[in-house]
Write a protein that holds these residues in place. Sequence first.
Motif, mmCIF file in Angstrom:
data_model
loop_
_atom_site.group_PDB
_atom_site.id
_atom_site.type_symbol
_atom_site.label_atom_id
_atom_site.label_comp_id
_atom_site.label_asym_id
_atom_site.label_seq_id
_atom_site.Cartn_x
_atom_site.Cartn_y
_atom_site.Cartn_z
ATOM 1 N N ARG A 193 45.504 -16.580 -12.906
ATOM 2 C CA ARG A 193 45.320 -17.957 -12.433
ATOM 3 C C ARG A 193 45.096 -17.982 -10.927
ATOM 4 N N SER A 194 45.952 -17.280 -10.192
ATOM 5 C CA SER A 194 45.821 -17.260 -8.733
ATOM 6 C C SER A 194 44.496 -16.641 -8.299
ATOM 7 N N SER A 195 44.152 -15.514 -8.918
ATOM 8 C CA SER A 195 42.906 -14.845 -8.558
ATOM 9 C C SER A 195 41.693 -15.676 -8.959
ATOM 10 N N MET A 196 41.752 -16.304 -10.124
ATOM 11 C CA MET A 196 40.624 -17.100 -10.608
ATOM 12 C C MET A 196 40.397 -18.325 -9.723
ATOM 13 N N ILE A 197 41.471 -18.970 -9.287
ATOM 14 C CA ILE A 197 41.326 -20.132 -8.401
ATOM 15 C C ILE A 197 40.635 -19.735 -7.110
ATOM 16 N N ASP A 198 40.996 -18.567 -6.584
ATOM 17 C CA ASP A 198 40.367 -18.085 -5.358
ATOM 18 C C ASP A 198 38.886 -17.783 -5.587
ATOM 19 N N VAL A 199 38.568 -17.169 -6.721
ATOM 20 C CA VAL A 199 37.179 -16.806 -7.015
ATOM 21 C C VAL A 199 36.330 -18.047 -7.258
ATOM 22 N N TYR A 204 29.334 -17.826 -4.090
ATOM 23 C CA TYR A 204 28.427 -17.399 -5.149
ATOM 24 C C TYR A 204 28.692 -18.140 -6.453
ATOM 25 N N VAL A 205 29.934 -18.590 -6.671
ATOM 26 C CA VAL A 205 30.229 -19.385 -7.855
ATOM 27 C C VAL A 205 29.601 -20.769 -7.732
ATOM 28 N N ARG A 206 29.698 -21.370 -6.541
ATOM 29 C CA ARG A 206 29.062 -22.672 -6.321
ATOM 30 C C ARG A 206 27.537 -22.558 -6.442
ATOM 31 N N THR A 207 27.000 -21.424 -5.980
ATOM 32 C CA THR A 207 25.555 -21.230 -6.104
ATOM 33 C C THR A 207 25.142 -21.124 -7.569
ATOM 34 N N ALA A 208 25.930 -20.395 -8.350
ATOM 35 C CA ALA A 208 25.630 -20.262 -9.775
ATOM 36 C C ALA A 208 25.664 -21.617 -10.469
ATOM 37 N N ARG A 209 26.609 -22.448 -10.098
ATOM 38 C CA ARG A 209 26.673 -23.781 -10.706
ATOM 39 C C ARG A 209 25.497 -24.641 -10.250
ATOM 40 N N SER A 215 29.147 -23.981 -17.483
ATOM 41 C CA SER A 215 30.472 -23.643 -16.985
ATOM 42 C C SER A 215 31.014 -22.387 -17.640
ATOM 43 N N LYS A 216 30.765 -22.235 -18.942
ATOM 44 C CA LYS A 216 31.226 -21.046 -19.659
ATOM 45 C C LYS A 216 30.581 -19.786 -19.102
ATOM 46 N N ARG A 217 29.289 -19.838 -18.811
ATOM 47 C CA ARG A 217 28.585 -18.670 -18.288
ATOM 48 C C ARG A 217 29.057 -18.332 -16.874
ATOM 49 N N VAL A 218 29.306 -19.351 -16.079
ATOM 50 C CA VAL A 218 29.792 -19.122 -14.712
ATOM 51 C C VAL A 218 31.152 -18.435 -14.731
ATOM 52 N N ILE A 219 32.019 -18.890 -15.614
ATOM 53 C CA ILE A 219 33.375 -18.328 -15.669
ATOM 54 C C ILE A 219 33.359 -16.904 -16.206
ATOM 55 N N LEU A 220 32.638 -16.685 -17.324
ATOM 56 C CA LEU A 220 32.678 -15.376 -17.984
ATOM 57 C C LEU A 220 31.844 -14.326 -17.263
ATOM 58 N N ARG A 221 30.710 -14.714 -16.684
ATOM 59 C CA ARG A 221 29.804 -13.729 -16.090
ATOM 60 C C ARG A 221 30.021 -13.541 -14.594
ATOM 61 N N HIS A 222 30.481 -14.561 -13.894
ATOM 62 C CA HIS A 222 30.561 -14.480 -12.439
ATOM 63 C C HIS A 222 31.999 -14.499 -11.910
ATOM 64 N N ALA A 223 32.838 -15.352 -12.464
ATOM 65 C CA ALA A 223 34.189 -15.503 -11.911
ATOM 66 C C ALA A 223 35.172 -14.490 -12.494
ATOM 67 N N LEU A 224 35.217 -14.378 -13.820
ATOM 68 C CA LEU A 224 36.234 -13.549 -14.457
ATOM 69 C C LEU A 224 36.151 -12.070 -14.073
#
Length: 306
Positions: A193-199, A204-209, A215-224
Amino acid sequence: MASLMLRRLAQAALILLGVAAITFVLLYALPADPARMIAGRSATAQTVANIRHELGLDQPLLVQFGTYLGNLLNGNLGRSYAQKTDVWTLIAARLPATLTLMLAGIFVEVVLGLTLGTIAAVRRGGFIDRLVMMASFVGTSAPQFLVALLLLYLLAAMLGWFPMSGYGSFSHLVLPAVTLGICGAGWYARMVRSSMIDVLNQDYVRTARAKGLSSKRVILRHALPNAVLPIIAMIGIDIGQFMGGVVVVEAVYGWPGIGQLAWQAIQQVDIPIIMGVTLTSALAIIIGNLLADLIAPVIDPRIRTR
């Protein structure tokens, strides 16, 4: 990479030497007498003295430790006082059960921790986030024996879905693995949770969005993938802890691992087995951390660059 490996091997040797020295001194300071335990309560003082001399326990501490290190360098972990068998033979016989339980327990806690931690981070500040954090706190705080007994009562005694104890089939593995997973998943959930909030707050996450990715692709492919890096180090530590620290779970479920072997050795003051299990656990932690250092650059090439 070669120089890194050489440094890590040198550090591993020093760590094992330190663990062996500290454990040996602590066992030497125990008020219990292994010779008396072997001889029995009705044995005469002369019989106890003869056993102590035969085992070399009447020699000075440095002499005993030097002899042990010499045998250890030759791959000899000693001979069990009580079972009259080579320690390595006893540990090797228990390793398959412990490794099976270790892998299953780590799998359960990682899956639960990643899932719950990701959900909590995505739903940050909401009811689900608070519920997950409360559940993780309860899971990490609950004693292993309590979780084990509750699962036994509900899923084995009342519902009859799983056997009460034993070893040898998948059904015997489920409850011990779930017990370890529940007790360890809380740490993973909080870390993810802590690491994911930071990521999720990275550019690059905002750029992907902004590119229109779901949202599912951003979380699974870029953030997680970037959020799981701290988890790798935790898994390395868990390997060593599960190798020798699941005594309670193995005892409740009758699981024939080296944790149960260590508990029996402690009751019998069987010093060679205690030393062997301790060094095996320390070696497992070292190997786990080394594997984590090797795997992390594969997941994140920036680590290799640094």
